[in-house]
Write a protein that holds these residues in place. Structure first.
Motif, PDB file in Angstrom:
ATOM      1  N   ALA A  79      21.599  67.712  33.814  1.00 16.21           N
ATOM      2  CA  ALA A  79      22.317  67.514  35.072  1.00 16.21           C
ATOM      3  C   ALA A  79      23.694  66.953  34.780  1.00 16.21           C
ATOM      4  O   ALA A  79      23.880  66.186  33.824  1.00 16.21           O
ATOM      5  CB  ALA A  79      21.543  66.563  35.981  1.00 16.21           C
ATOM      6  N   THR A  80      24.661  67.315  35.597  1.00 12.03           N
ATOM      7  CA  THR A  80      26.015  66.780  35.436  1.00 12.03           C
ATOM      8  C   THR A  80      26.713  66.706  36.782  1.00 12.03           C
ATOM      9  O   THR A  80      26.466  67.516  37.674  1.00 12.03           O
ATOM     10  CB  THR A  80      26.832  67.657  34.454  1.00 12.03           C
ATOM     11  OG1 THR A  80      28.080  67.019  34.186  1.00 12.03           O
ATOM     12  CG2 THR A  80      27.093  69.048  34.990  1.00 12.03           C
ATOM     13  N   ARG A  81      27.561  65.698  36.921  1.00 10.23           N
ATOM     14  CA  ARG A  81      28.354  65.467  38.129  1.00 10.23           C
ATOM     15  C   ARG A  81      27.455  65.333  39.355  1.00 10.23           C
ATOM     16  O   ARG A  81      27.430  66.191  40.237  1.00 10.23           O
ATOM     17  CB  ARG A  81      29.394  66.576  38.315  1.00 10.23           C
ATOM     18  CG  ARG A  81      30.377  66.710  37.146  1.00 10.23           C
ATOM     19  CD  ARG A  81      31.426  67.773  37.422  1.00 10.23           C
ATOM     20  NE  ARG A  81      30.847  69.087  37.639  1.00 10.23           N
ATOM     21  CZ  ARG A  81      30.537  69.943  36.677  1.00 10.23           C
ATOM     22  NH1 ARG A  81      30.752  69.626  35.394  1.00 10.23           N
ATOM     23  NH2 ARG A  81      30.024  71.121  36.964  1.00 10.23           N
ATOM     24  N   LEU A  82      26.735  64.221  39.400  1.00  5.53           N
ATOM     25  CA  LEU A  82      25.821  63.973  40.505  1.00  5.53           C
ATOM     26  C   LEU A  82      25.756  62.471  40.769  1.00  5.53           C
ATOM     27  O   LEU A  82      26.259  61.661  39.987  1.00  5.53           O
ATOM     28  CB  LEU A  82      24.441  64.533  40.215  1.00  5.53           C
ATOM     29  CG  LEU A  82      23.594  63.838  39.151  1.00  5.53           C
ATOM     30  CD1 LEU A  82      22.144  64.288  39.278  1.00  5.53           C
ATOM     31  CD2 LEU A  82      24.069  64.144  37.740  1.00  5.53           C
ATOM     32  N   ASP A 117      22.763  77.194  31.252  1.00  3.84           N
ATOM     33  CA  ASP A 117      23.420  75.906  31.032  1.00  3.84           C
ATOM     34  C   ASP A 117      22.486  74.999  30.241  1.00  3.84           C
ATOM     35  O   ASP A 117      21.301  74.894  30.554  1.00  3.84           O
ATOM     36  CB  ASP A 117      23.761  75.257  32.375  1.00  3.84           C
ATOM     37  CG  ASP A 117      24.764  76.079  33.163  1.00  3.84           C
ATOM     38  OD1 ASP A 117      25.506  76.859  32.543  1.00  3.84           O
ATOM     39  OD2 ASP A 117      24.795  75.951  34.401  1.00  3.84           O
ATOM     40  N   ILE A 118      23.017  74.340  29.216  1.00  2.00           N
ATOM     41  CA  ILE A 118      22.196  73.526  28.328  1.00  2.00           C
ATOM     42  C   ILE A 118      22.909  72.216  28.005  1.00  2.00           C
ATOM     43  O   ILE A 118      24.112  72.078  28.226  1.00  2.00           O
ATOM     44  CB  ILE A 118      21.873  74.257  27.005  1.00  2.00           C
ATOM     45  CG1 ILE A 118      23.179  74.667  26.301  1.00  2.00           C
ATOM     46  CG2 ILE A 118      20.960  75.443  27.230  1.00  2.00           C
ATOM     47  CD1 ILE A 118      22.986  75.187  24.895  1.00  2.00           C
ATOM     48  N   PHE A 167      20.992  70.917  37.046  1.00  2.00           N
ATOM     49  CA  PHE A 167      21.512  70.441  38.326  1.00  2.00           C
ATOM     50  C   PHE A 167      22.972  70.059  38.128  1.00  2.00           C
ATOM     51  O   PHE A 167      23.307  69.369  37.167  1.00  2.00           O
ATOM     52  CB  PHE A 167      20.727  69.209  38.792  1.00  2.00           C
ATOM     53  CG  PHE A 167      19.248  69.444  38.961  1.00  2.00           C
ATOM     54  CD1 PHE A 167      18.720  69.786  40.189  1.00  2.00           C
ATOM     55  CD2 PHE A 167      18.384  69.323  37.874  1.00  2.00           C
ATOM     56  CE1 PHE A 167      17.353  70.005  40.345  1.00  2.00           C
ATOM     57  CE2 PHE A 167      17.023  69.534  38.014  1.00  2.00           C
ATOM     58  CZ  PHE A 167      16.509  69.879  39.259  1.00  2.00           C
ATOM     59  N   ARG A 168      23.842  70.464  39.058  1.00  2.00           N
ATOM     60  CA  ARG A 168      25.245  70.110  38.895  1.00  2.00           C
ATOM     61  C   ARG A 168      25.930  69.981  40.253  1.00  2.00           C
ATOM     62  O   ARG A 168      25.552  70.625  41.236  1.00  2.00           O
ATOM     63  CB  ARG A 168      25.973  71.123  38.023  1.00  2.00           C
ATOM     64  CG  ARG A 168      26.178  72.483  38.645  1.00  2.00           C
ATOM     65  CD  ARG A 168      26.868  73.430  37.678  1.00  2.00           C
ATOM     66  NE  ARG A 168      27.122  74.722  38.301  1.00  2.00           N
ATOM     67  CZ  ARG A 168      27.243  75.850  37.631  1.00  2.00           C
ATOM     68  NH1 ARG A 168      27.103  75.846  36.325  1.00  2.00           N
ATOM     69  NH2 ARG A 168      27.492  76.975  38.259  1.00  2.00           N
ATOM     70  N   MET A 227      16.495  68.935  45.139  1.00  2.00           N
ATOM     71  CA  MET A 227      15.083  69.284  45.214  1.00  2.00           C
ATOM     72  C   MET A 227      14.332  68.073  45.759  1.00  2.00           C
ATOM     73  O   MET A 227      14.213  67.066  45.083  1.00  2.00           O
ATOM     74  CB  MET A 227      14.557  69.664  43.823  1.00  2.00           C
ATOM     75  CG  MET A 227      13.101  70.059  43.798  1.00  2.00           C
ATOM     76  SD  MET A 227      12.562  70.432  42.113  1.00  2.00           S
ATOM     77  CE  MET A 227      13.576  71.850  41.748  1.00  2.00           C
ATOM     78  N   GLN A 228      13.890  68.164  47.017  1.00  2.00           N
ATOM     79  CA  GLN A 228      13.207  67.031  47.626  1.00  2.00           C
ATOM     80  C   GLN A 228      11.776  67.415  47.985  1.00  2.00           C
ATOM     81  O   GLN A 228      11.551  68.368  48.732  1.00  2.00           O
ATOM     82  CB  GLN A 228      13.937  66.557  48.884  1.00  2.00           C
ATOM     83  CG  GLN A 228      13.247  65.369  49.564  1.00  2.00           C
ATOM     84  CD  GLN A 228      14.173  64.660  50.525  1.00  2.00           C
ATOM     85  OE1 GLN A 228      15.152  64.071  50.109  1.00  2.00           O
ATOM     86  NE2 GLN A 228      13.866  64.717  51.804  1.00  2.00           N
ATOM     87  N   LEU A 229      10.822  66.672  47.434  1.00  2.00           N
ATOM     88  CA  LEU A 229       9.417  66.864  47.741  1.00  2.00           C
ATOM     89  C   LEU A 229       9.044  65.791  48.756  1.00  2.00           C
ATOM     90  O   LEU A 229       8.967  64.618  48.432  1.00  2.00           O
ATOM     91  CB  LEU A 229       8.575  66.740  46.472  1.00  2.00           C
ATOM     92  CG  LEU A 229       9.062  67.574  45.277  1.00  2.00           C
ATOM     93  CD1 LEU A 229       8.208  67.308  44.058  1.00  2.00           C
ATOM     94  CD2 LEU A 229       9.077  69.049  45.609  1.00  2.00           C
ATOM     95  N   GLN A 230       8.834  66.214  50.000  1.00  2.00           N
ATOM     96  CA  GLN A 230       8.613  65.256  51.084  1.00  2.00           C
ATOM     97  C   GLN A 230       7.191  65.418  51.611  1.00  2.00           C
ATOM     98  O   GLN A 230       6.761  66.517  51.954  1.00  2.00           O
ATOM     99  CB  GLN A 230       9.626  65.485  52.208  1.00  2.00           C
ATOM    100  CG  GLN A 230       9.500  64.465  53.328  1.00  2.00           C
ATOM    101  CD  GLN A 230      10.717  64.455  54.233  1.00  2.00           C
ATOM    102  OE1 GLN A 230      11.822  64.722  53.784  1.00  2.00           O
ATOM    103  NE2 GLN A 230      10.517  64.159  55.497  1.00  2.00           N
TER     104      GLN A 230
END
Length: 467
Positions: free
Chosen positions: A63-66, A330-331, A21-22, A1-4
């Protein structure tokens, strides 16, 4: 998610909440250089100068694996709150705090973060740049920040350049590879920081370089930091000090008062266990209890499911466990142990990916999985590209699969895709491209659906019900 944002723009009131996020990682085939293009979950990016963003709230996410969870680049960010987020297995610099003021990380949990490959300048959970004013990291837990073997750093918090007036309060830093906190610097170093009421447990016990200890003061170029280190508790390991000066007299401008070393008891880290649903289960919904234990007698285990660090007011873990229903969102399940005569434990946690559970299909049918690779969207049309895989071996696969694209439960396009055998042992793959002609309102709906992550790819096999 990029806010540019482009040059000269001012934006207010950004909120990201209750997202998961994963698997956001950039593949590298060599040692990573500085300013790597890490896979980023949430980014605020300025394209040009004079970009200002105010009132950003990022809370109750997991979030996981990032590579990286949050970073702001080329933006003057004001009033940024990162609260009650849990990040696990983050490989790069997980949070970047640069270019702003009134930025705060609170009530958050970092779990077993370490890079999957060597990064030549080292990695950290939170990297702090040249920011000033009211900024802080408060009431967070850093559990086992790791590093790729032979790499530098691996610290929980890194004062990388020259922050002014930064506060680090009420955190627990547990078994970080390098220093729990590293005060570094480049042309200059950080001044006026306040490090208070934190618990350091076996921080820096793995790193063989100078950036080890509970707090490591580095003084590159001879630049000395200043600030206060007060009311912290250190539990050390053999040969690794609570505080360390890489250069003699490096921390002489730092006031150190009322810190305890190896004299304050800390509750042992809890452990969590649960058994996911059986792969052969045909049940549409399964309840699995998640149990937790600690080796500290008479400690109370408390938990959260919203990404936050548990407190003494959080609910206690039931004797029969916390019931988790599959499938579901997912939690992050976080558990922390409390004892009236000891400092609380570090938070331990697990990201439970319940959304991946599906009942096993009928005997003799293949299992079809699908994913979107990209969506190209104009005002009136969309092209959706992706793939579907039948997990039965080639030769036993099903007939061509019909792939439908739905927006808000309304089919906007469909295409039949035939089997393409990858090799004699792989599953059968079907790549697809779907062209959908949309009215302007439909295009807007698809854009909204993509943002909300509700675009569905539906497969029908031989006219059967969708699976």
């Amino acid at each position: 998610m990029q806010l540019q944002y482009t040059s000269g723009r001012v934006r207010d009131n950004v909120e990201v909440t209750n997202c998961h996020f994963r698997d956001i990682r950039h593949a590298y085939e060599s040692f990573q250089p500085s300013a790597s293009n890490w896979g980023l979950a949430i980014g605020i990016v300025g394209n040009g100068g004079s970009v200002q963003v105010h009132n950003v709230t990022i809370h109750h996410n997991s979030a996981t694996r990032l590579d990286t969870f949050f970073a702001n680049t080329g933006v003057s960010a004001t009033d940024v709150l990162l609260d009650a987020n849990t990040v696990a297995q983050c490989g790069g610099n997980c949070y970047g705090m640069t270019g702003g003021t009134n930025m705060h990380i609170t009530n958050s949990v970092f779990l077993r973060d370490a890079p999957a490959t060597y990064f030549m300048y080292g990695t950290t959970d939170v990297i702090i740049g040249s920011i000033s004013g009211n900024n802080s990291i408060e009431n967070c837990d850093f559990n086992t920040r790791g590093e790729y073997e032979a790499g530098p750093d691996g610290c929980a918090i890194d004062f990388e350049t020259s922050a002014v007036g930064f506060a680090i309060r009420g955190n627990t830093i547990y078994r970080s590879w390098g220093g729990g906190i590293m005060v570094f610097g480049h042309d200059t170093t950080s001044q006026g920081f306040d490090i208070a009421d934190n618990t350091f447990v076996y921080a820096g016990c793995v790193q063989p370089r100078d950036d080890r200890a509970g707090i490591a003061f580095m003084c590159p170029g001879g630049h000395k930091p200043s600030g206060n280190v007060t009311n912290n508790a250190f539990v050390t390991c053999a040969g690794v000090p609570a505080m360390y000066d890489a250069v003699k007299g490096c921390s002489s401008n730092v006031t150190k008062t009322n810190n305890s070393i190896d004299s304050t008891p800390v509750v042992e880290q809890p452990q969590i266990t649960f058994a996911p649903p059986d792969p052969a289960s045909t049940a549409t919904s399964v309840v699995i209890p998640a149990l937790a234990v600690t080796r500290t007698p008479n400690a109370t285990l408390r938990y959260t499911l919203d990404g936050s660090r548990p407190t003494a007011a959080s609910p206690a873990v039931p004797v029969k466990g916390v019931p988790l229903t599959w499938p579901g969102p997912d939690i992050a399940m976080n558990v922390r142990a409390f004892h009236s005569a000891m400092r609380p434990s570090v938070t331990n946690g697990v990201v439970v990916e319940r959304s991946t559970y599906e009942p096993r299909g009928a005997q003799g049918f293949g299992r079809v999985r699908a994913s979107l690779d990209n969506v190209t969207l104009s005002s009136t049309a969309a092209t959706v590209r992706g793939w579907a895989v039948d997990t039965l071996l080639p030769g036993r696969g099903t007939s061509p699969v019909t792939v439908s694209v739905l927006v808000d439960a309304r089919e906007v396009a469909r295409v039949e895709v035939a089997e393409r055998v990858l090799d004699e042992v792989a599953a059968a793959e079907r790549a697809f491209a779907v062209d959908a002609q949309l009215a302007p309102a439909g295009a807007a709906g698809l854009a909204e659906a993509l943002v909300a992550d509700v675009v569905e790819v539906e497969e029908r096999v031989d006219g059967a019900d969708p699976r």
